[in-house]
Write a protein that holds these residues in place. Structure first.
Motif, PDB file in Angstrom:
ATOM      1  N   SER A 173       4.697  16.627 -28.585  1.00  0.00           N
ATOM      2  CA  SER A 173       5.558  17.893 -29.102  1.00  0.00           C
ATOM      3  C   SER A 173       7.012  17.458 -28.224  1.00  0.00           C
ATOM      4  O   SER A 173       7.255  17.148 -27.139  1.00  0.00           O
ATOM      5  CB  SER A 173       5.275  19.236 -28.636  1.00  0.00           C
ATOM      6  OG  SER A 173       6.273  20.144 -29.181  1.00  0.00           O
ATOM      7  N   LEU A 174       8.188  17.706 -29.038  1.00  0.00           N
ATOM      8  CA  LEU A 174       9.234  16.873 -28.674  1.00  0.00           C
ATOM      9  C   LEU A 174       9.748  18.248 -27.649  1.00  0.00           C
ATOM     10  O   LEU A 174       9.854  19.287 -27.878  1.00  0.00           O
ATOM     11  CB  LEU A 174      10.443  17.052 -29.897  1.00  0.00           C
ATOM     12  CG  LEU A 174      11.636  16.118 -29.612  1.00  0.00           C
ATOM     13  CD1 LEU A 174      11.354  14.856 -29.184  1.00  0.00           C
ATOM     14  CD2 LEU A 174      12.368  16.340 -31.161  1.00  0.00           C
ATOM     15  N   SER A 175      10.468  17.672 -26.426  1.00  0.00           N
ATOM     16  CA  SER A 175      11.068  18.698 -25.448  1.00  0.00           C
ATOM     17  C   SER A 175      12.561  17.981 -25.133  1.00  0.00           C
ATOM     18  O   SER A 175      12.703  16.779 -25.377  1.00  0.00           O
ATOM     19  CB  SER A 175       9.958  19.011 -24.395  1.00  0.00           C
ATOM     20  OG  SER A 175       8.728  19.318 -24.847  1.00  0.00           O
ATOM     21  N   GLY A 176      13.014  18.731 -23.965  1.00  0.00           N
ATOM     22  CA  GLY A 176      14.123  18.226 -23.470  1.00  0.00           C
ATOM     23  C   GLY A 176      13.857  17.174 -22.349  1.00  0.00           C
ATOM     24  O   GLY A 176      12.429  17.428 -21.988  1.00  0.00           O
ATOM     25  N   PRO A 177      14.967  16.688 -21.594  1.00  0.00           N
ATOM     26  CA  PRO A 177      14.536  15.790 -20.431  1.00  0.00           C
ATOM     27  C   PRO A 177      13.892  16.640 -19.308  1.00  0.00           C
ATOM     28  O   PRO A 177      14.279  17.912 -19.271  1.00  0.00           O
ATOM     29  CB  PRO A 177      15.925  15.288 -20.303  1.00  0.00           C
ATOM     30  CG  PRO A 177      17.071  16.402 -20.915  1.00  0.00           C
ATOM     31  CD  PRO A 177      16.292  16.950 -22.223  1.00  0.00           C
ATOM     32  N   ASN A 178      13.013  16.016 -18.693  1.00  0.00           N
ATOM     33  CA  ASN A 178      12.457  16.468 -17.476  1.00  0.00           C
ATOM     34  C   ASN A 178      13.472  16.854 -16.496  1.00  0.00           C
ATOM     35  O   ASN A 178      14.179  16.132 -16.020  1.00  0.00           O
ATOM     36  CB  ASN A 178      11.315  15.539 -16.948  1.00  0.00           C
ATOM     37  CG  ASN A 178      10.692  16.148 -15.965  1.00  0.00           C
ATOM     38  OD1 ASN A 178      10.869  17.293 -15.135  1.00  0.00           O
ATOM     39  ND2 ASN A 178       9.216  15.532 -15.716  1.00  0.00           N
ATOM     40  N   PRO A 179      13.516  18.237 -16.147  1.00  0.00           N
ATOM     41  CA  PRO A 179      14.594  18.867 -15.086  1.00  0.00           C
ATOM     42  C   PRO A 179      14.283  18.130 -13.703  1.00  0.00           C
ATOM     43  O   PRO A 179      15.306  18.001 -13.122  1.00  0.00           O
ATOM     44  CB  PRO A 179      14.244  20.405 -15.347  1.00  0.00           C
ATOM     45  CG  PRO A 179      13.730  20.563 -16.301  1.00  0.00           C
ATOM     46  CD  PRO A 179      12.961  19.433 -16.770  1.00  0.00           C
ATOM     47  N   ASP A 180      13.015  17.810 -13.592  1.00  0.00           N
ATOM     48  CA  ASP A 180      12.730  17.276 -12.208  1.00  0.00           C
ATOM     49  C   ASP A 180      13.438  15.653 -11.946  1.00  0.00           C
ATOM     50  O   ASP A 180      13.689  15.379 -10.929  1.00  0.00           O
ATOM     51  CB  ASP A 180      11.243  17.032 -11.961  1.00  0.00           C
ATOM     52  CG  ASP A 180      10.731  18.251 -11.818  1.00  0.00           C
ATOM     53  OD1 ASP A 180      11.300  19.250 -11.457  1.00  0.00           O
ATOM     54  OD2 ASP A 180       9.277  18.430 -12.097  1.00  0.00           O
ATOM     55  N   PHE A 181      13.901  15.232 -13.079  1.00  0.00           N
ATOM     56  CA  PHE A 181      14.220  13.876 -13.276  1.00  0.00           C
ATOM     57  C   PHE A 181      15.674  13.830 -13.880  1.00  0.00           C
ATOM     58  O   PHE A 181      16.202  12.713 -14.087  1.00  0.00           O
ATOM     59  CB  PHE A 181      13.413  12.899 -13.801  1.00  0.00           C
ATOM     60  CG  PHE A 181      12.086  12.679 -13.224  1.00  0.00           C
ATOM     61  CD1 PHE A 181      11.964  12.193 -11.821  1.00  0.00           C
ATOM     62  CD2 PHE A 181      11.074  13.472 -13.779  1.00  0.00           C
ATOM     63  CE1 PHE A 181      10.580  11.985 -11.278  1.00  0.00           C
ATOM     64  CE2 PHE A 181       9.844  13.286 -13.168  1.00  0.00           C
ATOM     65  CZ  PHE A 181       9.507  12.703 -11.812  1.00  0.00           C
ATOM     66  N   THR A 182      16.459  14.978 -13.968  1.00  0.00           N
ATOM     67  CA  THR A 182      17.702  15.013 -14.671  1.00  0.00           C
ATOM     68  C   THR A 182      18.676  15.630 -13.575  1.00  0.00           C
ATOM     69  O   THR A 182      18.572  16.877 -13.416  1.00  0.00           O
ATOM     70  CB  THR A 182      17.455  16.056 -16.066  1.00  0.00           C
ATOM     71  OG1 THR A 182      16.573  15.319 -16.819  1.00  0.00           O
ATOM     72  CG2 THR A 182      18.789  16.215 -16.300  1.00  0.00           C
ATOM     73  N   PRO A 183      19.437  14.924 -13.086  1.00  0.00           N
ATOM     74  CA  PRO A 183      20.518  15.474 -11.963  1.00  0.00           C
ATOM     75  C   PRO A 183      21.488  16.580 -12.582  1.00  0.00           C
ATOM     76  O   PRO A 183      21.771  17.167 -11.830  1.00  0.00           O
ATOM     77  CB  PRO A 183      21.137  14.147 -11.506  1.00  0.00           C
ATOM     78  CG  PRO A 183      20.259  12.905 -11.895  1.00  0.00           C
ATOM     79  CD  PRO A 183      19.537  13.265 -13.182  1.00  0.00           C
ATOM     80  N   ASP A 184      21.959  16.327 -13.727  1.00  0.00           N
ATOM     81  CA  ASP A 184      22.691  17.205 -14.292  1.00  0.00           C
ATOM     82  C   ASP A 184      22.442  17.891 -15.557  1.00  0.00           C
ATOM     83  O   ASP A 184      22.353  17.515 -16.594  1.00  0.00           O
ATOM     84  CB  ASP A 184      24.203  16.373 -14.484  1.00  0.00           C
ATOM     85  CG  ASP A 184      25.369  17.383 -14.912  1.00  0.00           C
ATOM     86  OD1 ASP A 184      25.133  18.527 -15.330  1.00  0.00           O
ATOM     87  OD2 ASP A 184      26.426  17.104 -14.690  1.00  0.00           O
ATOM     88  N   THR A 185      21.570  18.927 -15.024  1.00  0.00           N
ATOM     89  CA  THR A 185      21.025  19.609 -16.202  1.00  0.00           C
ATOM     90  C   THR A 185      21.890  20.421 -17.353  1.00  0.00           C
ATOM     91  O   THR A 185      21.497  20.543 -18.381  1.00  0.00           O
ATOM     92  CB  THR A 185      19.734  20.750 -15.749  1.00  0.00           C
ATOM     93  OG1 THR A 185      20.324  21.656 -14.900  1.00  0.00           O
ATOM     94  CG2 THR A 185      18.542  20.007 -15.049  1.00  0.00           C
ATOM     95  N   ASP A 186      22.912  20.968 -17.027  1.00  0.00           N
ATOM     96  CA  ASP A 186      23.879  21.478 -17.729  1.00  0.00           C
ATOM     97  C   ASP A 186      24.489  20.495 -18.661  1.00  0.00           C
ATOM     98  O   ASP A 186      24.290  20.770 -20.021  1.00  0.00           O
ATOM     99  CB  ASP A 186      25.026  21.963 -16.899  1.00  0.00           C
ATOM    100  CG  ASP A 186      24.637  23.247 -15.939  1.00  0.00           C
ATOM    101  OD1 ASP A 186      23.770  23.873 -16.521  1.00  0.00           O
ATOM    102  OD2 ASP A 186      25.345  23.557 -15.180  1.00  0.00           O
ATOM    103  N   ARG A 187      24.766  19.356 -18.276  1.00  0.00           N
ATOM    104  CA  ARG A 187      25.212  18.218 -19.215  1.00  0.00           C
ATOM    105  C   ARG A 187      24.197  17.834 -20.219  1.00  0.00           C
ATOM    106  O   ARG A 187      24.405  17.451 -21.180  1.00  0.00           O
ATOM    107  CB  ARG A 187      26.091  17.053 -18.444  1.00  0.00           C
ATOM    108  CG  ARG A 187      27.178  17.127 -17.941  1.00  0.00           C
ATOM    109  CD  ARG A 187      27.771  15.853 -17.325  1.00  0.00           C
ATOM    110  NE  ARG A 187      28.571  15.140 -18.209  1.00  0.00           N
ATOM    111  CZ  ARG A 187      28.758  13.966 -18.197  1.00  0.00           C
ATOM    112  NH1 ARG A 187      28.493  13.257 -17.317  1.00  0.00           N
ATOM    113  NH2 ARG A 187      29.355  13.265 -19.402  1.00  0.00           N
ATOM    114  N   ALA A 188      22.899  17.697 -19.409  1.00  0.00           N
ATOM    115  CA  ALA A 188      21.803  17.400 -20.363  1.00  0.00           C
ATOM    116  C   ALA A 188      21.750  18.196 -21.612  1.00  0.00           C
ATOM    117  O   ALA A 188      21.362  17.626 -22.760  1.00  0.00           O
ATOM    118  CB  ALA A 188      20.365  17.089 -19.400  1.00  0.00           C
TER     119      ALA A 188
END
Length: 228
Positions: A173-188
């Motif tokens: 299922s489509l999800s957003g990028p994994n927060p654990d590997f995403t340095p800038d979650t706001d921009r993501a």
């Protein structure tokens, strides 16, 4: 990828490799052009033979690749590039904010400091650049957050998005990028919101492969945040 996708010249190339202490399946993508195949992401170290096998099944030699587009500089996307370029004379393209990491001018943001061999970047991309393909124009979209200059590739004529790591589909299922590997979650999350404004009917994620959903689901993710 379903037959209708193969017909328009876009092919997923799932490869299973040992990565760190794990066995993972990743999804580089091949896009056909009049000049020959374009590879979206080179994969990590150890991906070369898997790519070679996929290209052979599609009627190409590995050496036919003339352009490699890197969605970003993470090692699972770019770590195998130096080995690929030992046998392929290809142009290397990535966003201008990713180029210093790939070329070795900066250390990768993620990882333990044992970086992959640096590779020269021939072409620095910006949002809005369109590359002619047999599937219609392939537009570069700036989708930063998971990496500073992360890009995704959009085919407006078919509604297909090659998301890189801007979206994932590890559970189908489509999800957003994994927060654990995403340095800038706001921009993501902002990038997910921008994708929601596009006409997208189906998506290829580097982690998870082909997903038959698009703008409606992406809009839900934008509203709910990356923990969805």
């Amino acid at each position: 990828m379903p037959a209708d996708e193969r017909e328009v010249g876009v092919h997923t190339l799932p490869i299973t490799v040992e990565y760190g202490s794990r066995t993972i399946t990743l999804t580089p993508t091949l896009v056909e052009t009049e000049r020959g195949p374009v590879l979206i992401d080179a994969g990590p170290e150890g991906a070369l033979e898997g790519l070679r096998t996929h290209l052979r099944s599609l009627g190409y030699a590995l050496e036919d690749i003339w352009l490699v587009v890197l969605t970003h500089h993470d090692a699972d996307h770019a770590g195998g590039l130096d080995k690929l370029l030992e046998v392929v004379d290809a142009v290397v393209a990535t966003h201008r904010e990713e180029a210093p990491y790939i070329a070795g001018e900066r250390d990768p943001i993620k990882g333990d400091g044992d970086r992959y061999p640096p590779v020269d970047v021939d072409l620095e991309l910006t949002g809005g650049v369109r590359i002619p393909t047999l599937a219609g124009p392939m537009e570069v979209l700036e989708t930063p957050g998971h990496a500073p200059g992360h890009v995704s590739l959009h085919f407006p004529e078919d509604g297909l998005l090659i998301a890189g790591d801007a979206l994932v589909a590890d559970d189908g299922s489509l999800s957003g990028p994994n927060p654990d590997f995403t340095p800038d979650t706001d921009r993501a999350l902002e990038s997910v919101g921008k994708l929601a404004d596009r006409e997208i009917e189906h998506v290829v994620c580097y982690h998870g492969g082909y997903v038959d959903s698009g703008s409606e689901r992406i809009r839900e993710l934008s509203e709910r945040g990356l923990e969805d």
